[in-house]
Design a protein around this motif. Structure first.
Motif: not given
Length: 121
Positions: A43-47, A86-91
């Motif tokens: 859940d915490a990883a970048p996607v 930068n992780h614009p899709r989350g994570g």
């Protein structure tokens, strides 16, 4: 003068029971912990496409009480270590160690509580 200590036989019985119960209880609890931690890391990883999250969600049993949570994907270490990305899709970076550090005391407590329950305490 003599000193009599009461309860030693009960103590010895509980210690013998602990020696029998603790390893199997810990093994079972570690399997649950591995699944939980794998989910937290995933859940915490970048996607981007979801490959990293999918790989992280599957812990691998490597021994009797050894579990591996991580990824062999070629970019996993880079995504984990580079906090400037930068992780614009989350994570986020540090998704493995942050998830573990945030949950480690709970996991320790869960093992202890499971053993206590198995002992009837």
């Amino acid at each position: 003068m003599s000193i009599e200590i009461e309860g030693l036989s009960e103590l010895n019985a509980k210690l013998a029971q602990l020696a029998r119960i603790a390893p199997e209880t810990a093994k079972s609890e570690l399997a649950d912990i591995a699944l939980d931690l794998a989910g937290e890391c995933s859940d915490a990883a970048p996607v981007d496409l979801g490959d990293l999250r999918g790989d992280l969600a599957n812990p691998r049993k490597e021994g009797d009480m050894d579990w591996k949570i991580g990824s062999d994907l070629p970019y996993a270490a880079r995504q984990h270590e580079h906090t400037e990305y930068n992780h614009p899709r989350g994570g986020e970076a540090k998704f493995l160690e942050k998830s573990f550090n945030e949950n480690q005391q709970n996991y320790i407590d869960e093992i202890g509580n499971a053993i206590a329950r198995a002992l009837g305490l």
